[in-house]
Design an enzyme around this catalytic site. Structure first.
Site, mmCIF file in Angstrom:
data_model
loop_
_atom_site.group_PDB
_atom_site.id
_atom_site.type_symbol
_atom_site.label_atom_id
_atom_site.label_comp_id
_atom_site.label_asym_id
_atom_site.label_seq_id
_atom_site.Cartn_x
_atom_site.Cartn_y
_atom_site.Cartn_z
ATOM 1 C CB CYS A 140 -0.957 -0.052 1.188
ATOM 2 S SG CYS A 140 -2.388 0.978 0.964
ATOM 3 C CG HIS A 183 -4.518 -3.960 3.459
ATOM 4 N ND1 HIS A 183 -5.865 -3.874 3.530
ATOM 5 C CD2 HIS A 183 -4.076 -2.812 2.889
ATOM 6 C CE1 HIS A 183 -6.238 -2.702 3.046
ATOM 7 N NE2 HIS A 183 -5.195 -2.037 2.637
HETATM 8 ZN ZN LIG Z 1 -4.074 -0.056 1.799
#
Ligand SMILES: [Zn+2]
Lengths: 424, 240
Positions: free
Chosen positions: B95, B192
């Site tokens: 991310c 995630h």
């Molecule tokens: Zn993320």
């Protein structure tokens, strides 16, 4: 005239919706459509105005406490009890309690509002008081970022006219003070010895709980908490209380409620009565209950985000208890399971977890495996899992950690399976 | 004989650790320990001294405020990380760090945040968040399961392969069907969930290369982790 029409139509729809077993927001939607000024006009007439309570964790229980504290002082309190904590839900609740002439017979409104919905609400009705509890990771799949949520709370703080009550221990909440244009900012807080019980998301992994930066003075401080025994330092004086709520996070919420009630009541507060009301408060429906099942205590503990789950695990020692965890990922629970990896489960390692259930039981069990917590059974079937949980080893007290929709389902099943006595 | 050591470094755990990034560290550590390795865990935060020996690096996502706090430090560290990546050190960047490992992040207000250019990818802020359960098809790792939550749209440039192709979800940019990025032994992704617990093939790729590079061999024991297969199955079947 519009107002009257909206009330009559709204009330009719409310009765119909009730008969159909429908949602609590529908009549609100109808009333809103007919008269967009319905809410400001109805709530605007209340002599003590409107109180808004928001934040990630503890809204429902804290709102219930504030309502009971104010009722204990003789105020007639309107609140959105049905759990419809968005504008339409408030309209629906107002309709339910107003006369056909559209008048609300109350002295003050105390409303629990979801952060995002509160922003719409405060544009319609400026709260006289607001209480902002905390901002934590919760359902980021809906709001995206903590900073976004903090921004919502900032708008509530800005819209408040008389006084804003803030949690001085949450840096994002305490930081809202500079946005306040109301006459007064007040704080509730923790004694330094209790701070380690409340790690924020920011220091989730770094282990240390933020350096003791200069904190503002707090009107109410939770200075000790040992089971049901709590001491609050109010305006410099220690007050001992024996509460019906357990869990240190619930007790901290009562400090918040007390600070808000004192702010609203000002010099008129009857302190003895406040303390009595506080001691009598029980948890809100669906926020965790203590039950007696087959003669043994059974705690239902609602968990919905990492901070809340970690606090719950710290609040309740595992030894001597059978433990079950039920994790669903329905819309109301949040779909993202990554939060389970931000909870430390080592406090369960010695006693283990007897049953793991819910739609995402295997995600939960995998999480426990990687933390070396022994797992008894894993079963996505809630009913079967619950049945085993209460039937095996019946003489042991029990505790179930569960997400929101899992809690509703378990509560329903418990009623069918056994004699349930609600303790609190 | 002492157990062989692996030095595992978590990048910016204080500021870039949201959405269960700790889970990835736990899984790598456990899967190494189960194979007889002695894992030394290092946490690196802005201003810390970077350890001399590093075999495996994991980094995660953060709030905007977290990203602001680490940027200067990451830029200073960029050269070092690039050298390590080119030298074959396995890394997992999720991310926010995935974005900052790239060339730049251009926000939709037009601000440009410089990345370290370890990955030849560009990211631009998008108008909507891409959120939900995600499934990839990866030629290296098979079916990959995770959860995405990002508004940045990332585009892969020359020399970078995708981590996988989305079969459910939006992926890098919601347009070209790719998700994540692969370069040498670096795996970067928006997923995630945490990523590694439910994707042991990816976890074992990382630990294998860490061991091979440090010790010249890998104790390739097959691990039977309970609940893993069922967790993969149920996640893949959940609504977005
Ligand atoms: Zn993320």
């Amino acid at each position: 005239m519009r107002h009257l029409l909206a009330t009559v139509v709204g009330k009719t729809v409310r009765v119909v919706a009730k008969l159909r077993g429908g949602g609590s927001a529908l009549p609100g939607l109808v009333a809103e459509k007919i008269d967009p000024n319905f809410l400001p006009r109805t709530l605007g007439t209340l002599p003590h105005g409107v109180v808004v309570i928001s934040g990630t964790n503890g809204k429902t229980t804290t709102t219930k406490m504030v309502v009971e504290l104010l009722q204990g002082q003789g105020l007639r309190v309107f609140t959105n009890r049905t759990g419809s904590n968005f504008t339409r839900g408030v309209v629906a609740a107002v309709l339910g309690e107003s006369t056909t002439a559209g008048k609300l017979t109350a002295d003050i409104a105390v409303l629990e509002l979801d952060e995002a919905h509160a922003v719409h609400f405060v544009k319609l009705v400026a709260p006289r008081y607001s209480l902002l509890l905390n901002v934590m990771r919760d359902q980021l799949d809906r709001f995206g970022e903590i900073e976004t949520t903090a921004g919502f709370l900032r708008q509530i703080a800005q819209a408040t006219t008389e006084a804003v009550v803030l949690n001085r221990e949450d840096p994002r909440i305490a930081g809202l003070a500079e946005a306040v244009t109301a006459r007064e900012v007040r704080y509730f807080g923790l004694a330094s010895g209790l701070r380690h019980m409340f790690p924020s998301d920011d220091d989730m992994r770094s282990g240390t709980t933020g350096e003791a930066a200069a904190l503002p003075d707090a009107d109410v401080i939770l200075s000790s908490c040992d089971g049901p025994e709590a001491t609050f330092t109010v305006d410099g004086r220690d007050i001992d209380a024996r509460l019906k709520l357990t869990g240190v996070y619930n007790v901290y919420n009562s400090a918040a409620a007390l600070a808000l009630a004192r702010t609203v009541l000002g010099a008129d507060a009857d302190e003895e009565a406040l303390l009595r009301s506080l001691e009598a408060v029980t948890p809100a429906f669906g926020r965790g209950e203590s039950l007696t099942v087959n003669g043994q205590p059974l705690d239902l503990v609602l968990v919905k985000n990492p901070a809340g789950f970690r606090l719950a695990l710290r609040s309740f020692p595992a030894e001597g208890f059978r433990t079950m965890i039920a994790i669903n990922d329905n819309y109301a629970d949040g779909r993202d399971m990554s939060w389970l990896w931000d909870v430390d489960f080592d406090s369960l390692a010695a006693a283990g977890v007897d049953e793991v259930s819910g739609v995402r039981a295997h995600d939960m069990a995998l999480r426990l495996f990687y933390e070396d917590v022994p797992v008894g059974r894993v079963d996505t079937e809630l009913t079967a899992s619950l049945r085993r949980f209460i039937e095996l080893d019946p003489d042991k007290p029990k505790r179930i950690y569960c997400t929101y929709t899992a809690m509703l389902a378990l509560r329903r099943e418990l009623g069918k399976l056994t004699d349930v006595e609600v303790v609190s | 004989m002492d157990a062989p050591v692996i030095d595992l470094l978590q990048l910016y755990p204080r500021d870039m650790n949201i959405y269960g990034d700790w889970g990835n560290v736990l899984v790598l550590r456990k899967r190494l320990q189960l194979r007889g390795y002695d894992v030394r865990l290092h946490e690196y935060n802005p201003g810390d001294e970077f350890p001399g020996q590093v075999d495996l690096i994991v980094g995660g996502g953060g709030q905007d405020s977290g990203q602001n706090k680490i940027q200067a430090d990451l830029h200073a560290l960029g050269g070092r990380l690039k050298e390590l990546a080119d030298d074959g050190v396995p890394m997992l960047a999720i991310c926010g760090l995935y974005q900052l490992f790239g060339n730049f992040f251009k926000t939709h207000t037009g601000d440009v945040i410089k990345g370290i250019g370890l990955l030849n990818v560009d990211t631009v802020g998008g108008p909507t968040r891409m959120i939900g359960n995600t499934v990839l098809d990866s030629s290296e790792f098979g079916t990959v399961i995770g959860y995405e939550n990002h508004s940045g749209q990332t585009f892969l440039k020359e020399g970078v392969q995708p981590f996988g192709t989305v079969t459910k979800g939006e992926g890098n940019n919601g347009q070209d069907g790719t998700e994540g990025a692969r370069y040498r032994n670096v795996v970067a992704s928006y997923l995630h969930g945490s990523l590694l617990p439910k994707n042991p093939a990816v976890a074992d790729f990382l630990v294998r290369h860490a061991a091979l590079r440090r010790h010249g061999s890998f104790n390739d024991v097959r691990l039977d982790v309970p609940y893993e297969a069922e967790a993969r199955e149920s996640s893949a079947a959940r609504p977005r």
